[in-house]
Design an enzyme around this catalytic site. Structure first.
Site, PDB file in Angstrom:
ATOM      1  N   TYR A 122     -22.657  13.812  -9.451  1.00 36.78           N
ATOM      2  CA  TYR A 122     -23.390  14.836 -10.208  1.00 36.78           C
ATOM      3  C   TYR A 122     -23.834  14.341 -11.585  1.00 36.78           C
ATOM      4  CZ  TYR A 122     -22.552  18.651  -6.925  1.00 36.78           C
ATOM      5  OH  TYR A 122     -22.573  19.468  -5.818  1.00 36.78           O
ATOM      6  N   LYS A 173     -11.930   9.542  -0.444  1.00 39.83           N
ATOM      7  CA  LYS A 173     -12.342   8.697   0.677  1.00 39.83           C
ATOM      8  C   LYS A 173     -12.053   7.269   0.226  1.00 39.83           C
ATOM      9  CE  LYS A 173     -14.479   8.043   4.648  1.00 39.83           C
ATOM     10  NZ  LYS A 173     -14.041   8.535   5.961  1.00 39.83           N
ATOM     11  N   ASP A 206     -12.763  13.625   5.189  1.00 39.03           N
ATOM     12  CA  ASP A 206     -13.172  14.026   6.542  1.00 39.03           C
ATOM     13  C   ASP A 206     -12.008  14.660   7.294  1.00 39.03           C
ATOM     14  OD1 ASP A 206     -12.027  11.481   6.421  1.00 39.03           O
ATOM     15  OD2 ASP A 206     -13.371  10.578   7.900  1.00 39.03           O
ATOM     16  N   ASP A 230     -17.486  20.175  -3.932  1.00 39.83           N
ATOM     17  CA  ASP A 230     -18.593  21.089  -3.628  1.00 39.83           C
ATOM     18  C   ASP A 230     -18.603  21.432  -2.147  1.00 39.83           C
ATOM     19  OD1 ASP A 230     -21.081  22.493  -3.912  1.00 39.83           O
ATOM     20  OD2 ASP A 230     -22.057  20.743  -3.023  1.00 39.83           O
ATOM     21  N   ASP A 234     -17.216  25.150   0.073  1.00 42.40           N
ATOM     22  CA  ASP A 234     -17.991  26.002   0.988  1.00 42.40           C
ATOM     23  C   ASP A 234     -17.199  26.194   2.280  1.00 42.40           C
ATOM     24  OD1 ASP A 234     -20.139  26.245  -0.779  1.00 42.40           O
ATOM     25  OD2 ASP A 234     -21.637  25.852   0.782  1.00 42.40           O
TER      26      ASP A 234
HETATM   27  C1  IPM Z   1     -21.858  25.153  -6.485  1.00 44.93           C
HETATM   28  C2  IPM Z   1     -23.328  24.976  -6.198  1.00 44.93           C
HETATM   29  C3  IPM Z   1     -23.929  24.010  -7.213  1.00 44.93           C
HETATM   30  C4  IPM Z   1     -23.203  22.698  -7.073  1.00 44.93           C
HETATM   31  C5  IPM Z   1     -25.449  23.814  -7.098  1.00 44.93           C
HETATM   32  C6  IPM Z   1     -26.190  25.119  -7.173  1.00 44.93           C
HETATM   33  C7  IPM Z   1     -25.964  22.850  -8.129  1.00 44.93           C
HETATM   34  O1  IPM Z   1     -23.531  24.556  -4.905  1.00 44.93           O
HETATM   35  O2  IPM Z   1     -21.525  25.634  -7.575  1.00 44.93           O
HETATM   36  O3  IPM Z   1     -21.042  24.820  -5.629  1.00 44.93           O
HETATM   37  O4  IPM Z   1     -23.595  21.862  -6.242  1.00 44.93           O
HETATM   38  O5  IPM Z   1     -22.240  22.487  -7.799  1.00 44.93           O
HETATM   39 MN    MN Z   2     -21.697  24.356  -3.735  1.00 44.36          MN
END
Ligand code: IPM
Ligand code: MN
Length: 327
Positions: A122, A173, A206, A230, A234
């Site tokens: 990032y 990793k 993984d 990140d 999710d």
């Molecule tokens: C998150 C989002 C952000 C990230 C994006 C919107 C830049 O996906 O906060 O997880 O990748 O950090």
């Molecule tokens: Mn995200």
């Protein structure tokens, strides 16, 4: 006691919808706040080219906290708002810990991911050579500093020490990313010596994806780099009742400025205006905000209201109303 000053960035898509519910719930919880709204995000950018003015950033530095919905819109090229607004906030305000707790609604698991929030892929290292030619080259490096990794790892150990499980897993990793992975692994092992009461483990990212789905109970606290964090968070949302419940805190643990609180989910332009966005992730993020400000009783009540299944049906506003009422 004077009111907290909170900068509010609704952002794009469903962001403003879920943030409105979060503010409603904070009000119901009796948290004294002066909110300062900021019209920033894709829509604003399309209107006048503004992403994040320096004066706004300077104003934020004097506030108690920032509350954000979601940013990013399909009409703006990828990265403009994400890098120019969200990542700039994380970097410039030194929000080096991204704390993302996951609690399955059925109580089957409760774990937290600590995502390093200012470095890795990032950081924006890289560029193009011979762009738009058949011989073009693109590089995107991963920046890992001992300082940056260590402060994040330390935060994770402190958190793990104060949880009943007292267990911390490093996810990376290291078998392929032998430079960054080595730095992370060595830092982790060295800091671990200062925390003999915390049991530790290591998983490749993984493999961690499999365990998230098959046995999330095996985790207590996880620490990982920016991009793995990140993706993994999710997945954490998906295995813990859905991304509509996943909250996050972008923390400056040193408290030299405001921290920022936002749901894990994005702006979901496909469901904007339909009432289908679950505001619970944004409401739980608001709870993390007031908890960080020291309002532990209000935070506890919001958490309990969100965990009550009777609050979890209906439209965005109906869920917000139900949680506000239950608080
Ligand atoms: C998150 C989002 C952000 C990230 C994006 C919107 C830049 O996906 O906060 O997880 O990748 O950090
Ligand atoms: Mn995200």
């Amino acid at each position: 006691m004077s009111n907290y000053v909170i900068g509010v960035i609704g952002g794009d898509g469903i962001g403003p919808e879920v943030v409105a519910e979060g503010l409603k719930v904070l009000d119901a919880a009796g948290v004294g706040m002066d909110t300062v709204p900021y019209d920033l995000g894709g829509a604003r950018y399309l209107r006048d080219g503004t992403v994040l003015p320096d004066e706004v950033l300077a104003e934020w530095r004097g506030m108690d906290a920032l509350y954000l919905g979601a940013v990013g819109t399909p009409d703006v090229p990828p990265g403009v708002i994400e890098r120019g607004l969200l990542l700039r906030m994380r970097f410039e305000l030194n929000l080096y810990v991204n704390r993302r707790p996951f609690r399955a609604p059925d109580g089957s698991h409760d774990f937290e991911v600590i995502r390093e929030n200012t470095e890795g892929t990032y950081a924006g290292e890289g560029g193009f050579l011979r762009k738009h030619t058949p011989a073009e080259v693109a590089t995107q490096g991963s920046v890992n500093t001992r300082f940056g990794v260590e402060r994040c790892v330390r935060y994770a150990f402190e958190l793990a020490r104060n949880r009943p499980g007292r267990h911390l897993t490093l996810v990376h990793k290291t078998n392929v990313l032998t430079f960054a992975g080595d730095l992370w692994q060595r830092t982790f092992s060295e800091v671990a010596r200062e925390y003999p009461e915390v049991a530790t483990a290591y998983n490749h990212v993984d493999a961690a994806c499999i365990y998230f789905v098959e046995n999330p109970k095996s985790y207590d606290v996880i620490v990982t780099d920016n991009l793995f964090g990140d993706i993994l968070t999710d997945l954490g949302g998906a295995v813990s009742g859905g991304i509509g419940l996943a909250a996050s805190a972008n923390l400056n643990p040193d408290r030299t400025g405001p921290s920022m609180f936002e749901p894990v989910h994005g702006s979901a332009p496909d469901i904007v205006g339909t009432g289908r966005a679950n505001p619970t992730a944004a409401i739980l993020s608001a709870a993390m905000m007031v908890e960080f400000l020291g309002e532990t009783e209000a935070a506890r009540r919001i958490l309990a209201a969100c965990a009550d299944p009777t609050t979890q049906t209906g439209t965005t506003t109906q869920i917000g109303d139900a949680i506000a009422k239950r608080v």
